[in-house]
Design a protein around this motif. Structure first.
Motif, PDB file in Angstrom:
ATOM      1  N   GLU A 126       1.121  -0.897  -0.117  1.00  0.00           N
ATOM      2  CA  GLU A 126       0.012   0.311  -0.098  1.00  0.00           C
ATOM      3  C   GLU A 126       0.682   1.241   0.173  1.00  0.00           C
ATOM      4  N   LEU A 127       0.569   2.267   0.075  1.00  0.00           N
ATOM      5  CA  LEU A 127       0.724   3.768   0.219  1.00  0.00           C
ATOM      6  C   LEU A 127       2.263   4.202   1.021  1.00  0.00           C
ATOM      7  N   GLU A 128       1.544   3.118   2.160  1.00  0.00           N
ATOM      8  CA  GLU A 128       2.564   4.326   3.332  1.00  0.00           C
ATOM      9  C   GLU A 128       3.356   2.476   3.440  1.00  0.00           C
ATOM     10  N   ASP A 129       3.383   1.722   2.909  1.00  0.00           N
ATOM     11  CA  ASP A 129       4.845   0.389   2.465  1.00  0.00           C
ATOM     12  C   ASP A 129       5.746   1.064   0.892  1.00  0.00           C
ATOM     13  N   TYR A 130       5.254   1.502   0.589  1.00  0.00           N
ATOM     14  CA  TYR A 130       5.926   2.001  -0.635  1.00  0.00           C
ATOM     15  C   TYR A 130       6.890   3.507  -0.283  1.00  0.00           C
TER      16      TYR A 130
END
Length: 143
Positions: A126-130
């Motif tokens: 997801e975006l936070e992981d990215y």
């Protein structure tokens, strides 16, 4: 939340002024679809993120719209690539590879499109992981 997350992993991130609901609605109208909720929330805090190397980790809303309309155009890359319609590009690595959400089927995962071989590879859940992965790397972290 998004600016704090980015600043937590890197002190060299540049932020832009946030977008407003009117700009978001106009962008979604032009695209003909909604932006992923995580991306919407990020853009409401900052209209893009640039890392310490000048890489657009997250593009501005205007660039998101422009790039996706180009890539979704049937005349843009006739016969050269698999369809881009299922993807929503939102950032790049500064060398031609681009990062995207999958719109069809809708999911929070992030994929990278390799411009040299047209592959699409999973890179983040997801975006936070990215953001955490891309802002703590000094190169092609997804390879």
């Amino acid at each position: 939340m998004w600016k704090a997350t980015a600043a937590e992993v890197s002190s060299d991130v540049e932020f832009s002024a946030p977008i407003d609901a009117t700009a978001l609605a106009e962008a979604e109208r032009r695209l003909g679809r909604s932006l992923p909720p995580q991306l919407t929330a990020l853009l409401m805090e900052t209209d893009g993120m640039v890392d310490e190397y000048g890489t657009d980790v997250v593009w501005s809303l205007d660039r998101i719209v422009g790039q996706n309309l180009l890539f979704w155009s049937p005349d843009a890359f006739p016969g050269l690539h698999m369809p881009f319609d299922p993807l929503l590009f939102f950032g790049d690595n500064g060398g031609g590879d681009q990062f995207a959400f999958v719109l069809t089927p809708e999911r929070p995962d992030i994929f990278v499109w390799d411009h040299e071989n047209d592959s699409r590879l999973w890179v983040a859940r997801e975006l936070e992981d990215y953001l955490r992965r891309s802002l703590t790397s000094d190169g092609d972290w997804w390879r």
